[in-house]
Design an enzyme around this catalytic site. Structure first.
Site, mmCIF file in Angstrom:
data_model
loop_
_atom_site.group_PDB
_atom_site.id
_atom_site.type_symbol
_atom_site.label_atom_id
_atom_site.label_comp_id
_atom_site.label_asym_id
_atom_site.label_seq_id
_atom_site.Cartn_x
_atom_site.Cartn_y
_atom_site.Cartn_z
ATOM 1 N N ARG A 115 0.804 -1.227 0.000
ATOM 2 C CA ARG A 115 0.000 0.000 0.000
ATOM 3 C C ARG A 115 0.835 1.275 0.000
ATOM 4 O O ARG A 115 0.341 2.343 0.342
ATOM 5 C CB ARG A 115 -1.009 0.008 1.149
ATOM 6 C CG ARG A 115 -2.058 -1.089 1.025
ATOM 7 C CD ARG A 115 -3.250 -0.830 1.924
ATOM 8 N NE ARG A 115 -4.281 -1.842 1.674
ATOM 9 C CZ ARG A 115 -4.401 -2.976 2.347
ATOM 10 N NH1 ARG A 115 -3.536 -3.254 3.325
ATOM 11 N NH2 ARG A 115 -5.365 -3.823 2.073
ATOM 12 N N LYS A 137 2.827 11.547 -11.352
ATOM 13 C CA LYS A 137 2.116 10.529 -12.127
ATOM 14 C C LYS A 137 2.974 9.280 -12.203
ATOM 15 O O LYS A 137 4.156 9.345 -12.535
ATOM 16 C CB LYS A 137 1.831 11.019 -13.551
ATOM 17 C CG LYS A 137 0.628 11.914 -13.691
ATOM 18 C CD LYS A 137 0.390 12.197 -15.178
ATOM 19 C CE LYS A 137 -0.847 13.013 -15.413
ATOM 20 N NZ LYS A 137 -1.061 13.283 -16.857
ATOM 21 N N GLU A 179 9.522 17.448 -25.314
ATOM 22 C CA GLU A 179 8.795 17.947 -24.145
ATOM 23 C C GLU A 179 9.300 19.323 -23.719
ATOM 24 O O GLU A 179 8.526 20.145 -23.212
ATOM 25 C CB GLU A 179 8.900 16.952 -22.990
ATOM 26 C CG GLU A 179 8.241 15.598 -23.257
ATOM 27 C CD GLU A 179 6.715 15.639 -23.218
ATOM 28 O OE1 GLU A 179 6.147 16.710 -22.888
ATOM 29 O OE2 GLU A 179 6.097 14.612 -23.529
ATOM 30 N N LYS A 215 6.552 23.074 -15.969
ATOM 31 C CA LYS A 215 5.661 21.966 -15.644
ATOM 32 C C LYS A 215 5.263 22.015 -14.172
ATOM 33 O O LYS A 215 4.095 21.786 -13.819
ATOM 34 C CB LYS A 215 6.307 20.623 -15.966
ATOM 35 C CG LYS A 215 5.400 19.452 -15.599
ATOM 36 C CD LYS A 215 5.900 18.112 -16.071
ATOM 37 C CE LYS A 215 4.889 17.029 -15.693
ATOM 38 N NZ LYS A 215 5.300 15.679 -16.134
ATOM 39 N N GLU A 225 -4.940 16.587 -12.125
ATOM 40 C CA GLU A 225 -5.374 16.777 -13.511
ATOM 41 C C GLU A 225 -6.893 16.935 -13.650
ATOM 42 O O GLU A 225 -7.539 16.289 -14.462
ATOM 43 C CB GLU A 225 -4.871 15.618 -14.398
ATOM 44 C CG GLU A 225 -4.814 15.970 -15.875
ATOM 45 C CD GLU A 225 -4.100 14.926 -16.723
ATOM 46 O OE1 GLU A 225 -3.756 15.262 -17.859
ATOM 47 O OE2 GLU A 225 -3.881 13.787 -16.247
ATOM 48 N N ARG A 229 -3.794 21.220 -15.467
ATOM 49 C CA ARG A 229 -2.729 20.270 -15.791
ATOM 50 C C ARG A 229 -2.938 19.611 -17.156
ATOM 51 O O ARG A 229 -1.983 19.125 -17.769
ATOM 52 C CB ARG A 229 -2.639 19.206 -14.687
ATOM 53 C CG ARG A 229 -1.476 18.240 -14.877
ATOM 54 C CD ARG A 229 -1.245 17.386 -13.658
ATOM 55 N NE ARG A 229 -0.157 16.437 -13.873
ATOM 56 C CZ ARG A 229 0.487 15.803 -12.914
ATOM 57 N NH1 ARG A 229 0.160 16.008 -11.652
ATOM 58 N NH2 ARG A 229 1.462 14.969 -13.193
ATOM 59 N N ASN A 233 -0.915 17.922 -21.910
ATOM 60 C CA ASN A 233 -1.221 16.853 -22.858
ATOM 61 C C ASN A 233 -1.248 17.333 -24.304
ATOM 62 O O ASN A 233 -1.602 16.555 -25.200
ATOM 63 C CB ASN A 233 -2.578 16.225 -22.508
ATOM 64 C CG ASN A 233 -2.533 15.460 -21.199
ATOM 65 O OD1 ASN A 233 -1.653 14.640 -20.982
ATOM 66 N ND2 ASN A 233 -3.460 15.750 -20.304
ATOM 67 N N HIS A 236 -0.423 14.958 -27.185
ATOM 68 C CA HIS A 236 -0.371 13.607 -26.648
ATOM 69 C C HIS A 236 -1.584 12.738 -27.007
ATOM 70 O O HIS A 236 -1.482 11.519 -26.952
ATOM 71 C CB HIS A 236 -0.203 13.655 -25.126
ATOM 72 C CG HIS A 236 1.186 14.014 -24.691
ATOM 73 N ND1 HIS A 236 1.778 15.199 -25.058
ATOM 74 C CD2 HIS A 236 2.092 13.351 -23.929
ATOM 75 C CE1 HIS A 236 3.002 15.240 -24.532
ATOM 76 N NE2 HIS A 236 3.210 14.149 -23.849
ATOM 77 N N HIS A 240 0.213 9.825 -28.467
ATOM 78 C CA HIS A 240 0.189 8.538 -27.769
ATOM 79 C C HIS A 240 -0.385 7.439 -28.658
ATOM 80 O O HIS A 240 0.065 6.283 -28.610
ATOM 81 C CB HIS A 240 -0.620 8.641 -26.481
ATOM 82 C CG HIS A 240 0.173 9.091 -25.299
ATOM 83 N ND1 HIS A 240 -0.412 9.488 -24.119
ATOM 84 C CD2 HIS A 240 1.514 9.200 -25.099
ATOM 85 C CE1 HIS A 240 0.539 9.827 -23.246
ATOM 86 N NE2 HIS A 240 1.703 9.664 -23.834
ATOM 87 N N HIS A 256 9.124 8.085 -27.543
ATOM 88 C CA HIS A 256 8.021 8.929 -27.084
ATOM 89 C C HIS A 256 8.063 10.315 -27.720
ATOM 90 O O HIS A 256 7.069 10.794 -28.281
ATOM 91 C CB HIS A 256 8.053 9.054 -25.558
ATOM 92 C CG HIS A 256 7.046 10.009 -25.012
ATOM 93 N ND1 HIS A 256 5.705 9.702 -24.929
ATOM 94 C CD2 HIS A 256 7.176 11.287 -24.537
ATOM 95 C CE1 HIS A 256 5.045 10.735 -24.421
ATOM 96 N NE2 HIS A 256 5.915 11.699 -24.170
#
Length: 355
Positions: A115, A137, A179, A215, A225, A229, A233, A236, A240, A256
């Site tokens: 956990r 993230k 980026e 960022k 997000e 935020r 993206n 993306h 993606h 990427h």
């Protein structure tokens, strides 16, 4: 003295000596320290870390195979099993030494093991330094859908040293540059104008710090997000999908940043058609990305596959495909929902652009 910026309950250090990391570890009372690496960082980066931290030897190494194709639940299970084998408990620390795959998956493994245990990020690629290691993230891929399984979990600290960038080949370095450029496009026109004509190899630690600061300013305002935020993206949604398709079908898949560069040209076109981006700005964006990144050729027969991947994107609402689209260089709008016909038009635009 290390430079640092403060993020969501932790500091991001910019320190080529890694003295801040040594101070962090020596000042802690963790029952066990584990270092997650891939084969490349084990060979090229771990020795740099060890040399910078003399006397630090009470740790165990977990090594994984490199590459986005290995950022999945099977490799996570392997990490968890190694943690068990090494006797890790809830007072253990995981140091993620690597690029985006290591920091994403290592953060996810740490945030779910018993956990949640503490972890720190030591990103070793430009991409992971300016993107994957900051903002909390974590995640893994499933069925070619990027980062579809993950958590929001903040590291205890991030340690950025550009000395690791000397271990990268040019393609990996340029991938991360996408980026850096994106951060200027969405939030800082002056920074975009500064970096767009640079070579990725000429970026200084100060350029990296500024990119991270952009960022960080966004993620500290919107950690999970819900709103702002989402501007991160840009490029993306389509990028993606292109990346996932390439991983599944190309002998030499796109990295990427290479895929996101394609995505930012396509979504730049969407911004021109649907969000007021003037043509001169679109042309400037296209020139910038085509100067730094290779063209990617595809045929219209893949559009259905790309659309299917986009429909699994986390930014969607119901059956609507969501985008973050710039309205000008340095300004970006969130929750822009675009129909399939216009998305296909943007894919045509890129395909015809590169011939």
């Amino acid at each position: 003295m290390s430079q640092y910026i403060t993020s969501i309950g932790y500091n991001v250090f910019f320190d080529n000596t890694l003295a801040a990391l040594q101070q962090f570890v020596q000042g802690s009372t963790y029952s066990k320290v584990l270092i997650l690496v891939d084969r490349h960082t084990s060979e090229h980066c771990l020795p740099l870390l060890q040399a910078a931290m003399p006397g630090f030897d009470g740790y165990d190494i977990i090594e994984i195979d490199p590459g986005e194709e290995n950022k999945n639940i099977d490799f996570c299970i392997g990490i968890w099993k190694m943690m068990l084998d090494f006797g890790a408990d809830r007072q253990s620390l995981l140091i993620n030494l690597g690029g985006g795959v290591v920091t994403d998956m290592g953060g996810f493994a740490a945030s779910t093991f018993k956990r949640g245990i503490d972890f720190v990020q030591v990103p070793t690629t430009l991409l992971s330094q300016v993107d994957a290691s900051v903002g909390g993230k974590t995640g893994i891929d499933m069925d070619n859908v990027k980062n579809i399984i993950g958590t929001f979990a903040q590291p205890k600290a991030v340690f950025i040293a550009d000395r690791f960038l000397a271990t990268l080949d040019k393609r990996q370095l340029v991938s991360g540059f996408a980026e850096v450029i994106k951060h200027g496009l969405i939030a800082d026109k002056a920074f975009y104008e500064t970096v767009k004509g640079m070579d990725a190899a000429d970026l200084s630690l100060e350029h990296i710090r500024h990119s991270v600061a952009i960022k960080n300013e966004v993620v500290t305002q919107d950690p999970t997000e819900k709103g702002l935020r989402k501007i991160l993206n840009f490029g993306h949604t389509i990028g993606h999908a292109i990346e996932g398709y390439s991983l599944a079908h190309d002998a030499n898949p796109l990295l990427h940043g290479e895929a996101i560069a394609v995505g930012m040209i396509c979504e730049g076109y969407l911004a021109h058609r649907a969000n007021g981006l003037v043509k001169d700005a679109l042309d400037d964006l296209i020139y910038t990305f085509r100067t730094h990144f290779p063209d990617y050729t595809y045929h219209a027969g893949i559009y259905d596959s790309l659309i299917a991947l986009m429909k699994n994107d986390k930014k969607n609402s119901g059956d609507r495909i969501g985008f973050a689209l710039i309205s000008d260089i340095g300004r970006c709008s969130i929750d822009q929902f675009v129909g399939e016909e216009l998305i296909r038009e943007s894919l045509d635009f890129y395909r015809e652009l590169v011939g």
